[in-house]
Each structure stands twice: as C-alpha cells, then as structure tokens.
Design an enzyme around this catalytic site. Sequence first.
Site, PDB file in Angstrom:
ATOM      1  N   SER A 143      12.265   4.124   8.255  1.00  0.00           N
ATOM      2  CA  SER A 143      11.029   3.744   8.960  1.00  0.00           C
ATOM      3  C   SER A 143      11.355   3.075  10.293  1.00  0.00           C
ATOM      4  O   SER A 143      10.722   3.348  11.317  1.00  0.00           O
ATOM      5  CB  SER A 143      10.217   2.767   8.108  1.00  0.00           C
ATOM      6  OG  SER A 143       9.776   3.389   6.929  1.00  0.00           O
ATOM      7  N   ASP A 162       7.894   4.299  -2.335  1.00  0.00           N
ATOM      8  CA  ASP A 162       9.004   5.260  -2.284  1.00  0.00           C
ATOM      9  C   ASP A 162       9.983   5.080  -3.451  1.00  0.00           C
ATOM     10  O   ASP A 162      10.842   5.931  -3.673  1.00  0.00           O
ATOM     11  CB  ASP A 162       9.756   5.128  -0.955  1.00  0.00           C
ATOM     12  CG  ASP A 162       8.921   5.635   0.214  1.00  0.00           C
ATOM     13  OD1 ASP A 162       7.986   6.431  -0.019  1.00  0.00           O
ATOM     14  OD2 ASP A 162       9.202   5.231   1.358  1.00  0.00           O
ATOM     15  N   SER A 212      -1.771   2.995   3.776  1.00  0.00           N
ATOM     16  CA  SER A 212      -0.660   3.791   4.298  1.00  0.00           C
ATOM     17  C   SER A 212      -0.176   3.211   5.626  1.00  0.00           C
ATOM     18  O   SER A 212      -0.947   3.083   6.574  1.00  0.00           O
ATOM     19  CB  SER A 212      -1.133   5.238   4.498  1.00  0.00           C
ATOM     20  OG  SER A 212      -0.309   5.900   5.428  1.00  0.00           O
ATOM     21  N   ARG A 231       4.831  13.593  -6.721  1.00  0.00           N
ATOM     22  CA  ARG A 231       5.932  12.875  -7.383  1.00  0.00           C
ATOM     23  C   ARG A 231       5.598  12.420  -8.794  1.00  0.00           C
ATOM     24  O   ARG A 231       6.502  12.042  -9.541  1.00  0.00           O
ATOM     25  CB  ARG A 231       6.402  11.695  -6.514  1.00  0.00           C
ATOM     26  CG  ARG A 231       7.203  12.159  -5.318  1.00  0.00           C
ATOM     27  CD  ARG A 231       7.792  11.012  -4.515  1.00  0.00           C
ATOM     28  NE  ARG A 231       8.593  11.531  -3.412  1.00  0.00           N
ATOM     29  CZ  ARG A 231       8.860  10.867  -2.293  1.00  0.00           C
ATOM     30  NH1 ARG A 231       8.373   9.643  -2.123  1.00  0.00           N
ATOM     31  NH2 ARG A 231       9.596  11.410  -1.345  1.00  0.00           N
ATOM     32  N   ARG A 281      13.800  12.158  -2.371  1.00  0.00           N
ATOM     33  CA  ARG A 281      13.848  11.030  -3.314  1.00  0.00           C
ATOM     34  C   ARG A 281      13.935  11.502  -4.763  1.00  0.00           C
ATOM     35  O   ARG A 281      14.453  10.782  -5.625  1.00  0.00           O
ATOM     36  CB  ARG A 281      12.662  10.091  -3.104  1.00  0.00           C
ATOM     37  CG  ARG A 281      12.698   9.459  -1.720  1.00  0.00           C
ATOM     38  CD  ARG A 281      11.909   8.188  -1.591  1.00  0.00           C
ATOM     39  NE  ARG A 281      11.674   7.918  -0.180  1.00  0.00           N
ATOM     40  CZ  ARG A 281      12.540   7.346   0.654  1.00  0.00           C
ATOM     41  NH1 ARG A 281      13.724   6.952   0.225  1.00  0.00           N
ATOM     42  NH2 ARG A 281      12.241   7.162   1.928  1.00  0.00           N
TER      43      ARG A 281
HETATM   44  C1  S3P Z   1       6.488   5.232   5.832  1.00  0.00           C
HETATM   45  C2  S3P Z   1       5.420   4.879   5.076  1.00  0.00           C
HETATM   46  C3  S3P Z   1       5.210   5.344   3.685  1.00  0.00           C
HETATM   47  C4  S3P Z   1       6.475   5.897   3.081  1.00  0.00           C
HETATM   48  C5  S3P Z   1       7.216   6.786   4.011  1.00  0.00           C
HETATM   49  C6  S3P Z   1       7.561   6.079   5.304  1.00  0.00           C
HETATM   50  C7  S3P Z   1       6.567   4.727   7.209  1.00  0.00           C
HETATM   51  O1  S3P Z   1       4.219   6.325   3.687  1.00  0.00           O
HETATM   52  O2  S3P Z   1       6.177   6.588   1.875  1.00  0.00           O
HETATM   53  O3  S3P Z   1       8.440   7.217   3.389  1.00  0.00           O
HETATM   54  O4  S3P Z   1       7.655   4.799   7.822  1.00  0.00           O
HETATM   55  O5  S3P Z   1       5.555   4.229   7.711  1.00  0.00           O
HETATM   56  P1  S3P Z   1       2.664   5.885   3.583  1.00  0.00           P
HETATM   57  O6  S3P Z   1       2.504   4.709   4.451  1.00  0.00           O
HETATM   58  O7  S3P Z   1       1.838   7.034   4.058  1.00  0.00           O
HETATM   59  O8  S3P Z   1       2.439   5.567   2.128  1.00  0.00           O
END
Ligand code: S3P
Length: 431
Positions: free
Chosen positions: A23, A315, A167, A346, A391
């Site tokens: 991220s 995750d 999210s 998942r 994953r």
């Molecule tokens: C992420 C946010 C998550 C995560 C993804 C990376 C990010 O998704 O599952 O692997 O970098 O902002 P969501 O925020 O849509 O759940």
Amino acid sequence: MDKALIAHAQGLHGTLIVPGDKSISHRSIMFGALAKGTTVIDHFLFSDDCKRTLAAFQALGVPITIKGDQVTITGVGFNGLKAPKQPLDLGNSGTSTRLLLGVFSKQPFPIQFFGDASLSKRPMQRVIGPLSQMGAQITATNNDFLPLTIAANQKLDAVEMTVPVASAQVKSALIFAALQADGVSKLTEIAQTRDHTERMLRQFGGKIDKDGLTLTIKPQNQFVAQKFRVPGDMSSAAFFALAATLVPNSQLRLAQVGLNNTRTGFLDVLSRMGADFRVENVDSKTAEASGDVIVTSSKLKATTVHGAEIANVIDEIPLIALAATQAEGVTEISDAAELRVKETDRIETVATELRKLGANIETKPDGMIVHGPTALHTVTSDQVDSHGDHRIGLMLAVAALVSDSQLTLTDASAINVSYPNFFTDLEQVLD
Ligand code: S3P
C-alpha cells in the site's frame, strides 16, 4: 507455473526483512509524482502490482528511475502530467485502479484503463459513483468494470459524503479527488480503514484534518518531495508470523515491519488465539511506525473476528482461517462480505482449498466458521490452487509447512503480485 511446496517443516529460525509495504509503495509513487522536487524511496516493493502504478506514471510522462530497490521520482504535480499514448494496463492491481481513478479525475485529456481477467471482474462503481458526484466523467463497462475511460475534465466539486464502503482504496481515491476540488470536502468513513494516504499526504507537506471518522480536505497541490524507506509489509510478514507460530520449534525475527495501527489487527487476532510473539526496536518517529516482531511457536485456540476489526485484517483473513484449522475450538469470522470481491471470492477459495486438506470449514455470506483443530493432509487432491490470487497461493504455501502430504501449488506465479521472493525468503529461514 506449478510449484512443489515444502511439507512438514522442522522449524523456522533467523531474521527476515520482509519486502516493502504494498500500500505504501503504491502511494509513494503517486505522491512522488505529484510533489515538487525529487523523491527517493528505499525498500520499494517491486511486485507486479506496484510496478503497474510505477509504469502508469511513466506513461504519463513522469521521470522515474530505478536502482536496486530504490526508486527516484521527479515530481511534475497534478498539472504536469501528459496524455498517455496508450490505454494503461493495470494488470491485477485494484489499488492502482481505484486510487488512480481519483488522481486522474481532473486531467485535460482522456485516460483509459484495462486489466487482467480478475481485475476486470472487480467492482469500480464504488469509486466511480462518488467521483461522478464530484464531476468526474468516467465510462465503465456495464457501468462498473474495466475497461473504462476517464474523460478529459476541467472541474471537480467539493463534496460532503459518507464513503459508501469500508475501503481504504475508495477513501483514498476520494481524497485525491478532493485535493483537486473547488472547495472543502468532508469524507466520513463507516469504519476506520488503513490510513496510509492520510499519513503520506501530511509527510509530503499537505494538510488533512481528522475528527473521529471524518476527514476534512482543502484543495492543495503544493507537495514537497521526500526521502524515506518503505517499512516491511505487515500483510507479507503475516505469512511468516503464522508459519513460525504453527511449525513447532520455531523462533523467527521479522525485522522492520510496518506497525501502523490500522494494519496490525492480525497480531491482535493471533494474540487472542494464544500466539507467542513480542515487538522490539519500535521506531515511531517516522510517518509510518515500524519494528521487529519476534515469533515463537505455540498452540492456538479459537476466536471470533467481526465488526470494525474486519477492515484492519481484511487481507489476512485467509491466514486467520488457516490458523483456525489448527486452533482448539470453533472460530467464526463475520461481517467480511468484502472478501467476495477481492482478487477472488476469498470466502469460497479459502474454503475450497483448505477443505482439500481436511479442514472443516462452513461458509456464510459474510464469512466462515472453522472447526479446529484438524490435521492437514491430502484428502481430495494433492494439488492446491492459488486461483490466480496471491494471498491464497501464499496462505497455501504456509498450510503446506504443517501438512503431512507433499502438495503442489498450481498457478503459483500469482504470488508475484505482492511477494515475488517469498520462496527464497522461506528457504532462508527454514531449518
Ligand atoms: C488497500 C486496501 C485494501 C486491501 C488492498 C490494499 C490499499 O482494499 O485489501 O490489498 O492499499 O488501500 P480495500 O480498502 O478496498 O478493502
């Protein structure tokens, strides 16, 4: 590509520096491109997903050079981006797609996105809807999917809204759009999600206010280039943390792992399950805290995971399900319907694959019920499948370590999305 997995490991020992956070790596390219000056990022994650974000900005004319795991970006600002010559291929990367929708929502030229089969099935209306409300003009396949086109656009309106899904991707897209809007925007989350965008925005000299779950963002485009190291990815460290917990006689140090408290939910869950770990060498002076996590093998007991905690472990739920197969009692995971729209569904892929190894898992619309403990060994097939989901592939590689049967992982190259060196790292710490 098929990969023979290592079965019945004897122990994991030593120190591992896990790869950079996915991220944070994505966002470092974005803020580096938007800042004035030269941004230098160390320990960048060169995985398939992060390379998509890097290539997207190169395609929009941002000078980016790579030396080892260091990336140097010459920022151009929101106003210095150039029209790409071709549609942008975002591969498997939901983070690139959703965040860039916000970043590119006010450019004087159109931009097209496409991706692989999995990304093309993932919902984008959750970002497109709110961005359209701000004045962005995005035309997506069946209103929701890639391929899509962001039309040239001169104006974004400020908004006050509740982010429709818990999210960080959606929130971040809206933050990037709010930075380019005509007034002050207020975004309210329904649950706290990872806050890397907010932290990095401040790190690059920007301003964002937070009051409870509400963020206030003024228009701004004067970001200052930075030099920093990306901490290790807690979501990647999690595979080794669980491996060292489950494989008897292990003691493993995971060094310089990101400890942002919107990402450490997995450690909380492990702790409730009775895992034995401690955290040392914490550095909380930087925008993103980091430290070492030292894990010793232990027996686990069941737990429940639901509500506001879900966003913090989203995750790691495949790993929590695996942990639960080895734990005494019944573990229930609820409020996690988001898992159904990740790289795969998942809930189904975890249950399908772990059942092949004898796990007792019931699925629910929003989660799973896992009855443990069960020994893992071949029941229906010695071929486990990543389903093209990094994953899931990585979780199955950890499952193999405690399985009595020799397993083969099909579609193993899926792991390159977040952890290309996983098997090399594993060999380094196995006895
Ligand atoms: C992420 C946010 C998550 C995560 C993804 C990376 C990010 O998704 O599952 O692997 O970098 O902002 P969501 O925020 O849509 O759940």
